[in-house]
Scaffold this motif. Structure first.
Motif, PDB file in Angstrom:
ATOM      1  N   LEU A 173      -7.159  -3.392   1.138  1.00 45.23           N
ATOM      2  CA  LEU A 173      -7.576  -3.548   0.001  1.00 45.23           C
ATOM      3  C   LEU A 173      -6.746  -4.480  -0.929  1.00 45.23           C
ATOM      4  N   PHE A 174      -5.478  -4.308  -0.560  1.00 48.56           N
ATOM      5  CA  PHE A 174      -4.517  -4.960  -1.315  1.00 48.56           C
ATOM      6  C   PHE A 174      -4.645  -6.603  -0.787  1.00 48.56           C
ATOM      7  N   GLN A 175      -4.823  -6.785   0.450  1.00 47.77           N
ATOM      8  CA  GLN A 175      -4.976  -8.001   1.144  1.00 47.77           C
ATOM      9  C   GLN A 175      -6.231  -8.576   0.466  1.00 47.77           C
ATOM     10  N   ARG A 176      -7.418  -7.985   0.646  1.00 49.62           N
ATOM     11  CA  ARG A 176      -8.688  -8.444   0.255  1.00 49.62           C
ATOM     12  C   ARG A 176      -8.639  -9.052  -1.271  1.00 49.62           C
ATOM     13  N   ARG A 177      -7.848  -8.015  -2.136  1.00 49.70           N
ATOM     14  CA  ARG A 177      -7.809  -8.616  -3.639  1.00 49.70           C
ATOM     15  C   ARG A 177      -7.137  -9.675  -3.953  1.00 49.70           C
ATOM     16  N   MET A 178      -6.000  -9.796  -2.855  1.00 52.15           N
ATOM     17  CA  MET A 178      -4.886 -10.925  -3.223  1.00 52.15           C
ATOM     18  C   MET A 178      -5.845 -12.220  -2.615  1.00 52.15           C
ATOM     19  N   ASP A 179      -6.471 -12.066  -1.513  1.00 52.56           N
ATOM     20  CA  ASP A 179      -7.170 -13.208  -1.167  1.00 52.56           C
ATOM     21  C   ASP A 179      -8.360 -13.663  -2.129  1.00 52.56           C
ATOM     22  N   GLN A 180      -8.839 -12.720  -2.770  1.00 45.81           N
ATOM     23  CA  GLN A 180      -9.755 -12.958  -3.849  1.00 45.81           C
ATOM     24  C   GLN A 180      -9.214 -13.862  -4.920  1.00 45.81           C
ATOM     25  N   LEU A 181      -8.258 -13.407  -5.395  1.00 44.48           N
ATOM     26  CA  LEU A 181      -7.385 -14.068  -6.334  1.00 44.48           C
ATOM     27  C   LEU A 181      -6.955 -15.415  -6.055  1.00 44.48           C
ATOM     28  N   ARG A 182      -6.220 -15.559  -4.851  1.00 44.59           N
ATOM     29  CA  ARG A 182      -5.983 -16.980  -4.327  1.00 44.59           C
ATOM     30  C   ARG A 182      -7.231 -18.007  -4.092  1.00 44.59           C
ATOM     31  N   GLY A 183      -8.261 -17.270  -3.723  1.00 49.19           N
ATOM     32  CA  GLY A 183      -9.530 -18.239  -3.505  1.00 49.19           C
ATOM     33  C   GLY A 183     -10.053 -18.800  -4.970  1.00 49.19           C
ATOM     34  N   TYR A 199      -1.980  -3.306  -6.509  1.00 53.31           N
ATOM     35  CA  TYR A 199      -0.810  -2.407  -6.078  1.00 53.31           C
ATOM     36  C   TYR A 199      -1.260  -0.908  -6.148  1.00 53.31           C
ATOM     37  N   THR A 200      -1.489  -0.799  -7.285  1.00 53.71           N
ATOM     38  CA  THR A 200      -1.570   0.958  -7.815  1.00 53.71           C
ATOM     39  C   THR A 200      -2.764   1.516  -6.937  1.00 53.71           C
ATOM     40  N   VAL A 201      -4.067   0.789  -6.853  1.00 52.30           N
ATOM     41  CA  VAL A 201      -5.255   1.445  -6.111  1.00 52.30           C
ATOM     42  C   VAL A 201      -4.831   1.457  -4.774  1.00 52.30           C
ATOM     43  N   ALA A 202      -4.110   0.259  -3.905  1.00 52.94           N
ATOM     44  CA  ALA A 202      -3.942   0.040  -2.512  1.00 52.94           C
ATOM     45  C   ALA A 202      -2.910   1.341  -2.452  1.00 52.94           C
ATOM     46  N   ALA A 209       0.846  -1.134   0.143  1.00 54.13           N
ATOM     47  CA  ALA A 209      -0.070  -0.087   0.021  1.00 54.13           C
ATOM     48  C   ALA A 209       0.788   1.303  -0.060  1.00 54.13           C
ATOM     49  N   HIS A 210       2.054   1.171   0.517  1.00 56.89           N
ATOM     50  CA  HIS A 210       3.070   2.270   0.795  1.00 56.89           C
ATOM     51  C   HIS A 210       3.898   2.583  -0.485  1.00 56.89           C
ATOM     52  N   GLY A 211       4.332   1.208  -0.975  1.00 54.32           N
ATOM     53  CA  GLY A 211       5.463   1.507  -1.976  1.00 54.32           C
ATOM     54  C   GLY A 211       4.999   0.794  -3.251  1.00 54.32           C
ATOM     55  N   GLY A 212       3.918   0.174  -3.247  1.00 56.85           N
ATOM     56  CA  GLY A 212       3.427  -0.539  -4.642  1.00 56.85           C
ATOM     57  C   GLY A 212       4.415  -1.671  -4.949  1.00 56.85           C
ATOM     58  N   CYS A 213       4.353  -2.097  -6.124  1.00 61.59           N
ATOM     59  CA  CYS A 213       5.045  -3.242  -6.616  1.00 61.59           C
ATOM     60  C   CYS A 213       6.497  -2.857  -6.526  1.00 61.59           C
ATOM     61  N   VAL A 230      -3.845 -12.435 -14.010  1.00 65.13           N
ATOM     62  CA  VAL A 230      -3.294 -12.417 -12.457  1.00 65.13           C
ATOM     63  C   VAL A 230      -2.359 -11.252 -12.522  1.00 65.13           C
ATOM     64  N   PHE A 231      -1.217 -11.239 -13.301  1.00 62.80           N
ATOM     65  CA  PHE A 231      -0.291 -10.170 -13.199  1.00 62.80           C
ATOM     66  C   PHE A 231      -0.810  -8.836 -13.396  1.00 62.80           C
ATOM     67  N   LEU A 232      -1.746  -8.552 -14.299  1.00 67.09           N
ATOM     68  CA  LEU A 232      -2.496  -7.223 -14.248  1.00 67.09           C
ATOM     69  C   LEU A 232      -3.422  -7.159 -12.820  1.00 67.09           C
ATOM     70  N   ALA A 233      -3.836  -7.989 -12.498  1.00 71.40           N
ATOM     71  CA  ALA A 233      -4.973  -7.906 -11.361  1.00 71.40           C
ATOM     72  C   ALA A 233      -4.067  -7.641 -10.094  1.00 71.40           C
ATOM     73  N   VAL A 234      -2.657  -8.077 -10.081  1.00 74.23           N
ATOM     74  CA  VAL A 234      -1.853  -7.864  -8.916  1.00 74.23           C
ATOM     75  C   VAL A 234      -1.384  -6.211  -9.092  1.00 74.23           C
ATOM     76  N   GLN A 235      -0.995  -5.970 -10.231  1.00 74.01           N
ATOM     77  CA  GLN A 235      -0.592  -4.683 -10.464  1.00 74.01           C
ATOM     78  C   GLN A 235      -1.613  -3.615 -10.047  1.00 74.01           C
ATOM     79  N   GLY A 236      -2.586  -4.122 -10.652  1.00 74.25           N
ATOM     80  CA  GLY A 236      -3.796  -3.049 -10.303  1.00 74.25           C
ATOM     81  C   GLY A 236      -4.303  -2.863  -8.851  1.00 74.25           C
TER      82      GLY A 236
END
Length: 181
Positions: A164-174, A153-156, A94-98, A145-151
């Motif tokens: 927000l980042f945590q929730r999105r990664m959990d959704q993708l992982r699910g 990162y950017t929004v968080a 959330a602070h530094g991004g990718c 997956v890559f673009l979802a992760v990068q997106g």
């Protein structure tokens, strides 16, 4: 000893560039973040460009280390482990991004001569994730997956929202198939 001091400076510069950006960091800042006198920094790196290329080498080594660690895993387990790596520090996301893309974007915006080198690192990262995505989700875009992760990162980062980042990664992982323990 020489190699250790040089690596100390590179690690300090990398941390600083990931938190304050390249354009927000002077060589004096890098020296302070590295715990070395400014003169030592100039001993190891004659120019900012030399230091930046060494930082990009460190980024590439970091990515290669991650990919080497994950390489023996089958694609579903690889993606599970990849998401685990992404979530080791959601605050940092959330602070530094990718850790690779943010630096590449900044260098491109600055029209820095090192920008193509940074882009190569991101492309290598993208290809590694796409190869696993293609195998696990054959009917989807391999970049999904890559673009979802990068997106995420950017929004968080824009919202300073690690959850927000945590929730999105959990959704993708699910969405991933379960892997044997």
């Amino acid at each position: 000893m020489t190699r250790g001091k040089r690596e100390q400076i590179v690690r300090g510069a990398l941390r600083l560039y990931r938190t304050r950006a390249v354009c927000g960091s002077t060589l004096k800042d890098v020296a302070a973040a590295s715990g070395v006198p400014l003169g030592n920094l100039y001993y190891y790196f004659q120019t900012r460009e030399e230091l930046l290329l060494a930082v990009l080498d460190a980024c590439e080594a970091e990515l290669r280390g991650l990919l080497d660690d994950l390489a023996p895993l089958p694609p579903p387990a690889w993606l599970h482990a990849y998401f685990g790596w992404l979530l080791t520090d959601p605050d940092s996301a959330a602070h530094g991004g990718c850790p690779f893309g943010t630096l590449a974007v900044e260098l491109r915006a600055l029209r820095d001569p090192a920008a193509p080198r940074a882009a190569q690192i991101v492309q290598h990262y993208r290809e590694a994730v796409a190869a696993r995505t293609r195998t696990v989700f054959p009917d989807s875009d391999p970049d999904e997956v890559f673009l979802a992760v990068q997106g995420a990162y950017t929004v968080a980062r824009a919202l300073d929202d690690p959850q927000l980042f945590q929730r999105r990664m959990d959704q993708l992982r699910g969405r991933l198939p379960l892997t044997p323990a």
